[in-house]
Motif scaffolding. Structure first.
Motif, PDB file in Angstrom:
ATOM      1  N   ASP A  16       3.985   7.191   5.890  1.00 30.16           N
ATOM      2  CA  ASP A  16       3.313   6.617   7.059  1.00 30.16           C
ATOM      3  C   ASP A  16       2.107   7.435   7.498  1.00 30.16           C
ATOM      4  N   LYS A  17       2.149   8.746   7.277  1.00 28.30           N
ATOM      5  CA  LYS A  17       1.010   9.580   7.674  1.00 28.30           C
ATOM      6  C   LYS A  17      -0.221   9.254   6.833  1.00 28.30           C
ATOM      7  N   ALA A  18      -0.025   9.026   5.550  1.00 25.21           N
ATOM      8  CA  ALA A  18      -1.146   8.621   4.701  1.00 25.21           C
ATOM      9  C   ALA A  18      -1.613   7.220   5.073  1.00 25.21           C
ATOM     10  N   LEU A  19      -0.661   6.324   5.373  1.00 29.04           N
ATOM     11  CA  LEU A  19      -1.016   4.935   5.671  1.00 29.04           C
ATOM     12  C   LEU A  19      -1.866   4.823   6.924  1.00 29.04           C
ATOM     13  N   ILE A  20      -1.532   5.560   7.989  1.00 27.01           N
ATOM     14  CA  ILE A  20      -2.315   5.425   9.222  1.00 27.01           C
ATOM     15  C   ILE A  20      -3.741   5.919   9.012  1.00 27.01           C
ATOM     16  N   ARG A  21      -3.904   6.964   8.191  1.00 26.64           N
ATOM     17  CA  ARG A  21      -5.253   7.441   7.892  1.00 26.64           C
ATOM     18  C   ARG A  21      -6.034   6.408   7.086  1.00 26.64           C
ATOM     19  N   LEU A  22      -5.368   5.739   6.167  1.00 30.71           N
ATOM     20  CA  LEU A  22      -6.021   4.706   5.369  1.00 30.71           C
ATOM     21  C   LEU A  22      -6.384   3.493   6.213  1.00 30.71           C
ATOM     22  N   LEU A  23      -5.476   3.061   7.079  1.00 34.31           N
ATOM     23  CA  LEU A  23      -5.725   1.885   7.910  1.00 34.31           C
ATOM     24  C   LEU A  23      -6.901   2.104   8.856  1.00 34.31           C
ATOM     25  N   LEU A  24      -7.027   3.323   9.383  1.00 30.37           N
ATOM     26  CA  LEU A  24      -8.094   3.619  10.339  1.00 30.37           C
ATOM     27  C   LEU A  24      -9.416   3.983   9.666  1.00 30.37           C
ATOM     28  N   GLY A  25      -9.391   4.177   8.359  1.00 30.40           N
ATOM     29  CA  GLY A  25     -10.626   4.528   7.662  1.00 30.40           C
ATOM     30  C   GLY A  25     -10.919   6.016   7.637  1.00 30.40           C
ATOM     31  N   HIS A  26      -9.979   6.849   8.126  1.00 32.20           N
ATOM     32  CA  HIS A  26     -10.167   8.307   8.032  1.00 32.20           C
ATOM     33  C   HIS A  26     -10.086   8.740   6.570  1.00 32.20           C
ATOM     34  N   TRP A  27      -9.273   8.053   5.799  1.00 32.10           N
ATOM     35  CA  TRP A  27      -9.181   8.249   4.357  1.00 32.10           C
ATOM     36  C   TRP A  27      -9.604   6.983   3.638  1.00 32.10           C
ATOM     37  N   SER A  28     -10.157   7.148   2.444  1.00 32.09           N
ATOM     38  CA  SER A  28     -10.331   6.052   1.501  1.00 32.09           C
ATOM     39  C   SER A  28      -9.205   6.130   0.474  1.00 32.09           C
ATOM     40  N   THR A  29      -9.112   5.131  -0.398  1.00 31.57           N
ATOM     41  CA  THR A  29      -8.131   5.179  -1.480  1.00 31.57           C
ATOM     42  C   THR A  29      -8.362   6.398  -2.366  1.00 31.57           C
ATOM     43  N   ASP A  30      -9.622   6.745  -2.615  1.00 27.40           N
ATOM     44  CA  ASP A  30      -9.915   7.933  -3.422  1.00 27.40           C
ATOM     45  C   ASP A  30      -9.426   9.200  -2.725  1.00 27.40           C
ATOM     46  N   ASP A  31      -9.547   9.256  -1.393  1.00 29.18           N
ATOM     47  CA  ASP A  31      -9.016  10.409  -0.660  1.00 29.18           C
ATOM     48  C   ASP A  31      -7.508  10.505  -0.848  1.00 29.18           C
ATOM     49  N   ALA A  32      -6.842   9.351  -0.804  1.00 29.03           N
ATOM     50  CA  ALA A  32      -5.389   9.346  -0.997  1.00 29.03           C
ATOM     51  C   ALA A  32      -5.023   9.871  -2.373  1.00 29.03           C
ATOM     52  N   TYR A  33      -5.768   9.439  -3.415  1.00 27.73           N
ATOM     53  CA  TYR A  33      -5.526   9.959  -4.762  1.00 27.73           C
ATOM     54  C   TYR A  33      -5.680  11.474  -4.786  1.00 27.73           C
ATOM     55  N   ALA A  34      -6.719  11.983  -4.094  1.00 30.58           N
ATOM     56  CA  ALA A  34      -6.989  13.420  -4.105  1.00 30.58           C
ATOM     57  C   ALA A  34      -5.859  14.214  -3.458  1.00 30.58           C
ATOM     58  N   HIS A  35      -5.100  13.545  -2.589  1.00 28.47           N
ATOM     59  CA  HIS A  35      -3.980  14.211  -1.915  1.00 28.47           C
ATOM     60  C   HIS A  35      -2.642  13.871  -2.555  1.00 28.47           C
ATOM     61  N   GLY A  36      -2.687  13.369  -3.778  1.00 27.17           N
ATOM     62  CA  GLY A  36      -1.459  13.160  -4.533  1.00 27.17           C
ATOM     63  C   GLY A  36      -0.723  11.875  -4.251  1.00 27.17           C
ATOM     64  N   VAL A  37      -1.343  10.935  -3.547  1.00 27.25           N
ATOM     65  CA  VAL A  37      -0.708   9.648  -3.275  1.00 27.25           C
ATOM     66  C   VAL A  37      -0.792   8.776  -4.518  1.00 27.25           C
ATOM     67  N   SER A  38       0.324   8.181  -4.902  1.00 22.74           N
ATOM     68  CA  SER A  38       0.379   7.348  -6.105  1.00 22.74           C
ATOM     69  C   SER A  38       0.336   5.872  -5.724  1.00 22.74           C
ATOM     70  N   ILE A  39      -0.501   5.108  -6.444  1.00 22.27           N
ATOM     71  CA  ILE A  39      -0.622   3.664  -6.209  1.00 22.27           C
ATOM     72  C   ILE A  39      -0.449   2.957  -7.547  1.00 22.27           C
ATOM     73  N   PRO A  40       0.480   2.003  -7.652  1.00 19.15           N
ATOM     74  CA  PRO A  40       0.672   1.274  -8.913  1.00 19.15           C
ATOM     75  C   PRO A  40      -0.622   0.622  -9.386  1.00 19.15           C
ATOM     76  N   GLU A  41      -0.811   0.611 -10.686  1.00 22.41           N
ATOM     77  CA  GLU A  41      -2.042   0.087 -11.267  1.00 22.41           C
ATOM     78  C   GLU A  41      -2.322  -1.346 -10.830  1.00 22.41           C
ATOM     79  N   ARG A  42      -1.282  -2.182 -10.733  1.00 21.00           N
ATOM     80  CA  ARG A  42      -1.498  -3.593 -10.407  1.00 21.00           C
ATOM     81  C   ARG A  42      -2.033  -3.806  -8.990  1.00 21.00           C
ATOM     82  N   TYR A  43      -1.917  -2.771  -8.120  1.00 28.12           N
ATOM     83  CA  TYR A  43      -2.368  -2.907  -6.736  1.00 28.12           C
ATOM     84  C   TYR A  43      -3.618  -2.079  -6.440  1.00 28.12           C
ATOM     85  N   ARG A  44      -4.143  -1.403  -7.441  1.00 30.20           N
ATOM     86  CA  ARG A  44      -5.230  -0.457  -7.169  1.00 30.20           C
ATOM     87  C   ARG A  44      -6.498  -1.139  -6.670  1.00 30.20           C
ATOM     88  N   ASP A  45      -6.888  -2.247  -7.298  1.00 26.32           N
ATOM     89  CA  ASP A  45      -8.112  -2.927  -6.858  1.00 26.32           C
ATOM     90  C   ASP A  45      -7.968  -3.431  -5.427  1.00 26.32           C
TER      91      ASP A  45
END
Length: 362
Positions: free
Chosen positions: A308-337
């Motif tokens: 949830d801590k990563a999600l709130i940052r993503l929802l608010l735009g404090h993080w991008s998906t690339d930022d999440a990757y840089a912090h070790g967050v994993s996203i399944p390939e089928r949902y990446r786009d």
């Protein structure tokens, strides 16, 4: 407490001894917070205090847990306007907006304006309380889709009042044909303080020409007291930020690792249901309904982005998906786009930079 905070719904949460002696208290303020084009019901924590003789005994932790449990019965997300370092992380909060301001040399403004630095900017006058309705309209039009923004309603007035030792907010109004088309709110200074800088808490205009005129008017005030530059507290991707960047400026941004302005998800499914129109807007039909619905369901369940801590940052735009990757967050390939579209980070065409406007902080 100032009049605007009193106009918000405030709940006082208190701990007392068996004999009724006060131990600790905090305020839970109700408002609506933006996640882009959608505003959701939220509550913020403020006024946190423990009596001196009861400190370092765990009372504030107990009060925060009880208060957050109560907030979760009413809203899906909580905020802290000025968190203490190393405290609120223990309760699910993370930093979710950075602090930033433009530094504008008056020489650059003079060069862009092509006028005598001491000359008055045409159409700019001092403001009064009668200008507040127009200022509210201009502000809402300018920042309607900016994350962390509060929509301002009739009766809003968070301008700093004048007191014996502080002149309060100074307002400049840009007027065309009898209509206010821009404004600037200058930060008040305490009488007797050395004048080393001038800060603008807000500067809003309908168009770039208006923004340049208001910046010229502020530059003139600096020229009169022999200052070389001034600050404007506005994000770099705003209209004012773009005009200032064209003139030549510096944007200074701070990303505190702890404390500051923080957010926490209290109810993931409820928050994501409220934000469904916003997520569809960001996706803009980039994926089939089947893929979108599957990803949306996985996001609500927590199978996708379970932190949830990563999600709130993503929802608010404090993080991008690339930022999440840089912090070790994993996203399944089928949902990446789709996640790239949902979470582009602030400053993208579909999502302005999140920004906590100073006059709306509690």
């Amino acid at each position: 407490m100032d009049p605007e905070v009193r106009s918000l719904r405030v709940r006082y949460c208190r701990l007392r001894t068996d004999g009724g002696e006060p131990v600790a208290e905090l305020e839970a303020l109700s408002f609506r917070q933006r996640f882009g084009a959608v505003a959701v019901a939220a509550e913020g924590i403020g006024g946190v205090e423990t009596q001196l003789e009861f400190r370092r005994q765990g009372y504030m932790s107990r009060l925060l847990r009880q208060s957050l449990a109560g907030m979760a019965q009413r809203v899906d997300v909580a905020f802290v306007s000025d968190g203490i370092e190393g405290v609120y992380e223990n309760f699910g909060f993370v930093n979710a907006v950075s602090e930033g301001h433009l530094v504008i040399p008056i020489r650059n403004v003079e060069r862009a304006a092509g006028r005598d630095p001491g000359a008055a900017a045409p159409g700019v006058r001092n403001g009064s309380s009668a200008d507040l309705p127009a200022m509210i309209r201009l502000y809402n039009n300018a920042h309607a889709q900016r994350p962390w923004t509060h929509e301002r309603h009739t009766g809003w007035n968070r301008l700093v009042p004048s007191t014996t030792w502080k002149p309060g907010s100074q307002t400049l109004i840009l007027q065309t044909g009898g209509t206010a088309v821009g404004y600037a709110v200058l930060e008040g200074r305490a009488f007797g303080d050395p004048l080393g800088s001038l800060a603008v808490d807000e500067l809003v205009a309908e168009d770039a020409a208006g923004a340049r005129l208001l910046l010229t008017a502020v530059s003139r005030l600096c020229w009169q007291v022999r200052l070389s530059d001034f600050w404007v507290r506005d994000p770099a991707d705003s209209l004012v930020g773009r005009v200032a960047r064209h003139m030549g400026c510096t944007y200074q941004q701070r990303f505190p690792p702890s404390g500051g302005m923080m957010a926490a998800i209290l109810n993931r499914p409820g928050l994501l249901r409220s934000l469904e129109p916003e997520l569809r807007r960001r996706a803009a039909g980039q994926q089939s309904d089947k893929v979108y619905d599957a990803a949306s369901d996985a996001l609500r369940r927590g199978d996708l982005l379970p932190d949830d801590k990563a999600l709130i940052r993503l929802l608010l735009g404090h993080w991008s998906t690339d930022d999440a990757y840089a912090h070790g967050v994993s996203i399944p390939e089928r949902y990446r786009d789709l996640c790239m579209a949902w979470f582009p980070g602030g400053g993208a065409p579909s999502l302005p930079t999140p920004y906590a406007h100073r006059l709306d902080r509690y």
